[in-house]
Structures are given as C-alpha cells and as structure tokens.
Design a protein around this motif. Sequence first.
Motif, PDB file in Angstrom:
ATOM      1  N   TYR A 219     -40.100  41.474  27.102  1.00 50.77           N
ATOM      2  CA  TYR A 219     -39.809  40.608  25.972  1.00 50.77           C
ATOM      3  C   TYR A 219     -40.195  41.291  24.668  1.00 50.77           C
ATOM      4  O   TYR A 219     -41.195  42.002  24.606  1.00 50.77           O
ATOM      5  CB  TYR A 219     -40.577  39.289  26.067  1.00 50.77           C
ATOM      6  N   PHE A 220     -39.411  41.025  23.642  1.00 42.84           N
ATOM      7  CA  PHE A 220     -39.741  41.449  22.301  1.00 42.84           C
ATOM      8  C   PHE A 220     -41.029  40.743  21.897  1.00 42.84           C
ATOM      9  O   PHE A 220     -41.162  39.546  22.102  1.00 42.84           O
ATOM     10  CB  PHE A 220     -38.583  41.050  21.391  1.00 42.84           C
ATOM     11  N   PHE A 221     -42.011  41.468  21.336  1.00 46.83           N
ATOM     12  CA  PHE A 221     -43.248  40.896  20.806  1.00 46.83           C
ATOM     13  C   PHE A 221     -44.195  40.375  21.872  1.00 46.83           C
ATOM     14  O   PHE A 221     -45.145  39.659  21.562  1.00 46.83           O
ATOM     15  CB  PHE A 221     -42.958  39.736  19.837  1.00 46.83           C
ATOM     16  N   ILE A 222     -43.980  40.702  23.149  1.00 47.62           N
ATOM     17  CA  ILE A 222     -44.901  40.168  24.157  1.00 47.62           C
ATOM     18  C   ILE A 222     -46.219  40.929  24.062  1.00 47.62           C
ATOM     19  O   ILE A 222     -46.275  42.090  23.650  1.00 47.62           O
ATOM     20  CB  ILE A 222     -44.280  40.288  25.564  1.00 47.62           C
ATOM     21  N   ASN A 223     -47.305  40.237  24.407  1.00 46.91           N
ATOM     22  CA  ASN A 223     -48.631  40.843  24.363  1.00 46.91           C
ATOM     23  C   ASN A 223     -48.847  41.583  25.677  1.00 46.91           C
ATOM     24  O   ASN A 223     -49.279  41.018  26.674  1.00 46.91           O
ATOM     25  CB  ASN A 223     -49.675  39.732  24.190  1.00 46.91           C
TER      26      ASN A 223
ATOM     27  N   SER B  52     -36.623  33.876  23.965  1.00 47.34           N
ATOM     28  CA  SER B  52     -37.926  33.440  23.475  1.00 47.34           C
ATOM     29  C   SER B  52     -38.751  34.654  23.110  1.00 47.34           C
ATOM     30  O   SER B  52     -39.038  35.497  23.960  1.00 47.34           O
ATOM     31  CB  SER B  52     -38.663  32.601  24.514  1.00 47.34           C
ATOM     32  N   VAL B  53     -39.101  34.755  21.843  1.00 52.06           N
ATOM     33  CA  VAL B  53     -39.837  35.922  21.353  1.00 52.06           C
ATOM     34  C   VAL B  53     -41.249  35.895  21.925  1.00 52.06           C
ATOM     35  O   VAL B  53     -41.927  34.867  21.885  1.00 52.06           O
ATOM     36  CB  VAL B  53     -39.879  35.914  19.823  1.00 52.06           C
ATOM     37  N   GLY B  54     -41.691  37.038  22.463  1.00 54.41           N
ATOM     38  CA  GLY B  54     -43.044  37.140  22.996  1.00 54.41           C
ATOM     39  C   GLY B  54     -43.250  36.316  24.246  1.00 54.41           C
ATOM     40  O   GLY B  54     -44.382  36.022  24.611  1.00 54.41           O
ATOM     41  N   ALA B  55     -42.154  35.919  24.920  1.00 53.10           N
ATOM     42  CA  ALA B  55     -42.212  35.136  26.147  1.00 53.10           C
ATOM     43  C   ALA B  55     -42.875  33.780  25.958  1.00 53.10           C
ATOM     44  O   ALA B  55     -43.260  33.143  26.924  1.00 53.10           O
ATOM     45  CB  ALA B  55     -42.901  35.906  27.278  1.00 53.10           C
TER      46      ALA B  55
ATOM     47  N   LYS C 218     -42.523  30.058  25.489  1.00 56.88           N
ATOM     48  CA  LYS C 218     -41.400  29.158  25.704  1.00 56.88           C
ATOM     49  C   LYS C 218     -41.242  28.216  24.511  1.00 56.88           C
ATOM     50  O   LYS C 218     -42.231  27.646  24.041  1.00 56.88           O
ATOM     51  CB  LYS C 218     -41.620  28.322  26.976  1.00 56.88           C
TER      52      LYS C 218
END
Lengths: 150, 503
Positions: free
Chosen positions: A97-101, B64-67, B69
């Motif tokens: 995902y974009f921007f995931i930590n 969804s940005v950054g997973a 939800k």
Amino acid sequence: MSKEHESGMSVIVKTITRLTVGLIFLFGIYILVHGHVSPGGGFAGGVIIALSFVHLMLAYGKEVSFKKLPRAVVHFFESFGALMFLGIALLGFTSGYFFINFISKGQPFKLFSAGIIPLCNIAISLKVGAGLFAIFLALVLLKFEAEKRK
Amino acid sequence: MNPASQLIPLFVVIPLSGAFLIALMGKKLKWLPDFTGTFLTLVLFILSLVAIKPTDLYHTLVYSVGAWKPPIGISLVQDGLTVLMLVVVNLVVFCIALYSINYMERFTSKWKFYTLFFLMLAGMNGVIVTGDLFNLYVFLEIASVASFALVAFGTERHELEAAFKYAVMSSVGSLFVLLGIAMLYGYTGTLNMADMSVVLVHKGEGKLIAMISVFFIMGFGLKAALVPFHSWLPDAHPSAPAPISAMLSGVLIKALGVYTLCRIFFNVIGITPAILSVFMFMGALSMVVGVFLAIGQWDMKRLLAYHSISQIGYVILGIGLGTPLGILGGLFHLFNHSVFKSLLFLNSGAVEYSTGTRDLQEMGGLSQKMPVTSGTSLIASMSIAGVPPFNGFWSKLLIIIAAVQAGRYGYAFWAVLASILTLASFMKVMKYAFYGSLREKWASVIEVPVFMKLAMVILAFFCVAGGLLLVPSVQGVFLQQAQAVLVEGLQYGSRALGVIGSG
C-alpha cells in the motif's frame, strides 16, 4: 573577530546569540526526534531549527549566516525533504500500500518506535525548516536590494 | 483489493516527484526540466487512458492510503467522473508541457516554471482522485497557491497586481470552502465523502445543510468563475504566460470549480431542485454576461478569458438541468471547452511569441506568415462558436436539446443567443488577427518553433475528432460512465463504501 563586529547588532546581542543559538538548534532536534512520543514533531522541530539560523542572521548579518548555511544548501534541503517524504511513502508499495507503515512499530513510548513516523518527521522538518528559512531569506534579501537601489 | 486500483495514487505521486526532482536538479541539468515535463505528463496521460477500462468493468474503484480502511483513513476513489476529469486534465497538460519547451525559453528560470507547473498538476489530480473532503481542500490549496505564483511569473507590474487580486479572492473562496467543510464535519462526524453522504441520508436535510450549500456555491463558484464571482479571472488569466493561461482556463477552473461542485452537490449533499435552479440561473447568467463582456475586448487573451466565463456557464447550465441528457451535454462540453480553449490560448501565445503583441488592432494578415497557428486557430474558433462538425457544436446542441426537453425554453434561447454572439466575437478575432492585409511591420514574422506547432496540432485534432466521443460504443465507456455517476447521485456513498466491504 574584528570583521565579525562590522555587521549585525551590538556586542550584547551577539554574545547572547552565541550562547543560545546552539541550544535553540538542539531543542529543535529534540522536538523533532521525539515527535512521535510527545507533543511537537516535524513541523514544529523544523520551525525551531530554522529559527536558530534566522536568529544567527539577525544578530550577525547575512555573511556569517551564509557561511554556516549557504543558499544552495537551503534549496537542496527543501527539495530533498519533500522527495524523502515521497520516497518513504512510495516504499510502502513494497508492503502493498501507498503510505503504509512498513517498519516494525516497536514498543510504544520508546524513542525507537512507531515505524516510519520518525523518518517522516525528519523529512518534514527538512522541508519546513529549509522552506521557512528560504522565505525569510527571500524577504530579507529583497529588502537589501531595495536599500541598495536608494 | 482490486489490482486495477493500484494505479490511482500514481496520479498524485508522479507530478509531485517530478516537481521536486526538477527543483532539486533542474538548475544544474538544463535538459532535465523539458524532458521530465514532457515525459511525465505523457505517462500520466497514458495512465489516465488505461484507467478507462477498469472503471467500465468495475464502476467504482477505491484505494485506501496506508491500508487504513475508510472512513478512518484517506481513500482515493476512481469512478466514471474521475476518469473523465483525469483524461481531460492530463491530455491538456501534456500538450501544454510540449508547448512550453519552446515557449518558456524566453523566461530565465525554466526549472521554477516546471516545478510550479507540476505542483499545480499534482493539486488538480489530487482534487479529482481523492475521496476525502479535507484532503480535497488540501489539494485545492496546493493547486491554487501554485497558480498564484504562476500568474505572477513574469513579475511585471500588472502581472503582480493580477496575481495579488487573484490570490486574495481565491483565498476568500477557499475560506468559504473550509468553513463549509468544518460545518459538515461537525454535523456528520466524518470526513470521508462516501461515509458523509450515507450519514446525511440518515440524518436528513436541515437548515444547516442549506447554509453549507451556500458556502460551497460561493467557494467553488469563485474557483469556477461563475458570474457574480468572476472578477478575478479576466485579470489573472491573461497575465500568466500563455501555457499557464491555457492551463488555468482549460483545466484549473474545471478541476477546482466544476468538478468539485458536481461531486459535492450530486454525490455528497444530494441535489435538490432549488440547487439545480441556482446552477441553471448562474450558468445562464455567466453564459450571457461573459459573452457580452468578451465581444468588446481588443486584448486577445482578455477576450479569451471572458469567453471562459461564458463557456463555463454552458457547462453549469447543462449540468444544472439535471436531466441525463443535460448532464451528458454539460460534461461533454467540459471536455470540449478544455480542448479548444487551451488551444486558443496557445494560439494567442504563438502570436505573442512571434509578433510581441496581444492587441488585435495591431495584428492583421498573419495567416500568410503563420499558417499552422492561423489554421489551428480557425478550427478552435469554429469549435467554440459551435459550427458543425467541430466538437463544440455537438455539446452545445445536446445542452440546447436538453433544455428544450426539460421545458426550459428561456434558457435554451439564451444558450442559442450566447452561441451566436460567440461566433461574432471569434469572427472578429480571425478577421483582425489572421486575415485581411498583412501590415508592413509584420513582413519578417516567422512561424513558431516545432514543439509549439506540434502541441497546437494535437489539440486541433481533438477539436475536429471530439464529436466522435458521441459514437455509442465510445460514449458508453467514457462519457456515459461519468454521466452515470452524477445521475445516480447519492448511491455514490453506498457504492464507494460497498467496494471496501467486498474487497
């Protein structure tokens, strides 16, 4: 020493500045690296770091300040901060995902925790600090030019 | 998650990385700004075309940005309307980037131009793809602030004045938008647009919603330059460098004004007959006032700027009719206007590039010296005036037919009248600028360089071929998808949230 006294403000201001400017800079870094565990963060830290340079420039004049931090370096850090932030966000694609930590979150309330948030804070502080200082330079140098024309 | 939705964040990522790469290295590497500008905008245009197919298949795609939800995290939504706007924006921006290679040679710091250009593009693409109301405001401000700086790019006296006026008025508009968003957040307790529309359906209409609607009409109407709020546009658009005028008039007022108005009123708050009649009235007013103010202008770019107000009036009138045909006509006119108006601004830039003047009274007979510019300009003028078979004719025809079908004979009459006056004012442009006898002092004028010609020819091609978008098989995947989003109205909420539930 003598050349230092030609431009800028009085000896009192310069002495106080010499004592405090390092502390201000350190305080900015403190706020920055503790952004994820206490109030503050990249924006506030970056502003305080920029203020230490603004302080130096007000007290000593622009030559001394430019010796510490040339304009080209300011412009470099401004773009670099933004690219670093974007790069961290893009690295999230490695986890889907974009921007995931994507870094391990660690223990809450420890300095080394919260994954990418401290890295993002550093990127933001570079962008904000360099940007604020660049705005200050633009305003100050415009004034110098206007005075020279008179 | 649907793999096709992985592409959505790229529409924001690519222009942002382009902007900062150019800011970082563009000063040293002279070739970098031109190359990056053309290459990345071409990639974005291709991506926007690629996005048509999955949207046709799945209707709504959510990322969804950054997973996180939705409704907690920021979501990016891609549906028919999004794709239409993405294609419009990225097509026009690609041509403008191509044009800028030669045109911007006259300015000293090309890399600054491209940095701001990409920031503005990132803002517009962001406004279009986002599914979060506050995020929309942030992108709106990115695009607006970049455009203030670009209007002032020449740093002459009148340019700075126009940019300041634009900055003040546009910031006031943004404040109204922010106030509206804050009130809506207070009322619904969520910022996700899909979730917000679901909550609003449950809570029902209140007095507060009426007030919020007024704020949004003021704020976004100012960005779209509808008539009571239009006064910044005739100063700001002519003062910018020609590629930026084309971008402001061609896509910025649509992405920040018309798109946001449609999205929020049709999909989030829910459209009511009262708002529709406000849209129709403001659209018709802009249409007529814009064209009456335009016809007397002698500054070529100022004349074009007033026509932007008038043509945006058509778009809003079509959408405000509220019938499926009217919405289709409005959206089609939005596409067409962005193509021919940016072409006209590029033409005026080409004339200014070669002759150094924008005053129609000083030109004359330039078609002998600048055949490509005058030819493309003729095509664009015919399109904007609504002469068959160019694209402007079809969309105006749809709007007028829809107005007659809806029983709005008065609005249909004004639409026809404005179209005739548009034809008159573009006959004036063509006669004074390109036809007639060549003046002595223009004897040594030469045609513009190759990339400028190429950009104008590409846009002229879309002016001629634009009518083909109405062919049923093409219409089904492109225009009707966008129309369907607006016709369905509040189903947007359950759809955008439903996609998340299933995927």
